[in-house]
Design an enzyme around this catalytic site. Structure first.
Site, PDB file in Angstrom:
ATOM      1  CG  HIS A   1       6.937  28.469 -27.248  1.00 35.93           C
ATOM      2  ND1 HIS A   1       7.244  29.492 -28.122  1.00 35.93           N
ATOM      3  CD2 HIS A   1       6.797  29.053 -26.025  1.00 35.93           C
ATOM      4  CE1 HIS A   1       7.294  30.640 -27.451  1.00 35.93           C
ATOM      5  NE2 HIS A   1       7.021  30.402 -26.174  1.00 35.93           N
TER       6      HIS A   1
ATOM      7  CG  ASP B   1       3.058  34.466 -25.032  1.00 36.60           C
ATOM      8  OD1 ASP B   1       2.449  33.909 -24.102  1.00 36.60           O
ATOM      9  OD2 ASP B   1       4.301  34.557 -25.079  1.00 36.60           O
TER      10      ASP B   1
ATOM     11  CG  HIS C   1       7.897  34.146 -24.936  1.00 37.44           C
ATOM     12  ND1 HIS C   1       7.086  34.147 -23.810  1.00 37.44           N
ATOM     13  CD2 HIS C   1       9.160  34.324 -24.502  1.00 37.44           C
ATOM     14  CE1 HIS C   1       7.844  34.307 -22.737  1.00 37.44           C
ATOM     15  NE2 HIS C   1       9.107  34.419 -23.123  1.00 37.44           N
TER      16      HIS C   1
ATOM     17  CG  ASP D   1       4.145  36.025 -21.815  1.00 38.34           C
ATOM     18  OD1 ASP D   1       3.470  36.560 -22.711  1.00 38.34           O
ATOM     19  OD2 ASP D   1       4.694  34.917 -21.950  1.00 38.34           O
TER      20      ASP D   1
HETATM   21 ZN   LIG Z   1       5.078  33.661 -23.500  1.00 37.47          ZN
END
Ligand SMILES: [Zn+2]
Length: 310
Positions: A126, A163, A165, A247
């Site tokens: 991120h 991931d 995200h 995740d």
């Molecule tokens: Zn994540």
């Protein structure tokens, strides 16, 4: 040849405060899972150097790197953004995490290890050119990929992000025109979900597949076979980087998807087969998210075991 397992005790000392899901116990759980699964004897255990300013500056704005170096506290904690903080050990941890990717590139390209897993934190995908975000300080996988391209004379690398995200920071860096011919990024992610990006394709080298909550291995397999693999086969990466977040596991505390360990094994095998065809087997995988300690440990061990079988 063996799989390199690159980790450092500094990464266990970075602590963003009580109750923070991105906690030192995550890395302890990953290390413990390697031990209990009997994998440690098969792995090439290495401690990474700290990434230098010049390494970080390949993908981050120099003023941002300077700000992180300058604002690292010697005691207590400073908040970088609503989700990300630094304690007295965080700068060293962040430099080790990025340094692990550099070491992994060196190991794999020198042929000392066939592939590598970096068990590090803080996570990275991120972090943008100019800002920390979502538990990430430096974008570890981007630092490593840029090093392989700039200093190791590779022409093309792929970054695979599984991931839960969207890896908005990695996309932010490599959708820039100067990288578009040299980096292909493929990802799937839960949508709509944090960081609420990735759905408008910003650049032709970004293959993003948004998936609804509760998507399971069948949906992920279809996304990979229909969207990722044709693009990756055309691109023929010389090295494959993985933003390995766990995740999207069905037991995860933050993510809402429904993967299980067998799905991580299938993805790893599929990517290893791709690497064998185009990349001389070269894979550098770096830990991103994963917030249920038991599921994270089991998934990371399944991933590394599969890498070690290649
Ligand atoms: Zn994540």
């Amino acid at each position: 040849m063996t799989t390199a397992y690159i980790t450092h005790a500094d990464c266990l000392r970075h602590d963003m405060g009580p109750g923070h899901p991105e906690c030192p116990d995550r890395l302890a759980a990953v290390n413990e899972a390697m031990r209990t699964s009997g994998l440690m004897s098969e792995l090439h255990y290495l401690e990474p150097p700290m990434a230098e300013f010049a390494d970080l500056e390949r993908v981050h704005d120099a003023a941002y790197v300077q700000q992180i170096f300058d604002h690292a506290p010697t005691a207590g904690r400073v908040q970088l953004d609503p989700d990300t903080a630094m304690n007295a050990y965080s700068l060293d941890a962040a430099r080790r995490a990025a340094g692990a990717g550099l070491m992994a590139v060196d190991e794999v390209l020198a042929g000392r290890s066939s592939n590598a897993f970096c068990a590090v934190r803080p996570c990275g995908h991120h972090a943008t050119r100019v800002a920390s975000m979502g538990f990430c300080i430096f974008n570890n996988v981007a630092v490593a990929a840029a090093y392989a391209l700039a200093s190791k004379h590779l022409d093309r690398v792929a970054i695979i992000d599984f991931d839960v995200h969207h890896g908005n920071g990695t996309e932010d860096m490599f959708s820039a025109p100067q990288w578009q011919e040299r980096v292909l990024m493929t990802s799937f992610f839960q949508h709509p979900y944090y960081p609420y990006s990735g759905t408008d394709s910003r650049a032709p080298n970004m293959i993003n597949v948004p998936l609804p909550a509760r998507s399971d291995g069948t949906a992920v397999k279809a996304a990979i076979e229909d969207e990722w693999l044709p693009a990756l086969e055309r691109f023929k990466p010389q090295m494959i980087f993985i933003s390995a977040g766990f995740d999207a596991h069905r037991e995860d505390l933050l993510g809402g998807m429904a993967l299980v360990e067998a799905d991580y094994v299938w993805m790893t095998r599929t990517l290893a087969a791709l690497a064998a065809r185009h990349s001389q087997g070269r894979i550098v995988s770096m830990l991103e998210g994963g917030y249920n300690l038991a599921a994270l440990g089991r998934s990371a061990a399944a991933h590394v075991k599969t890498l070690a079988e290649e």
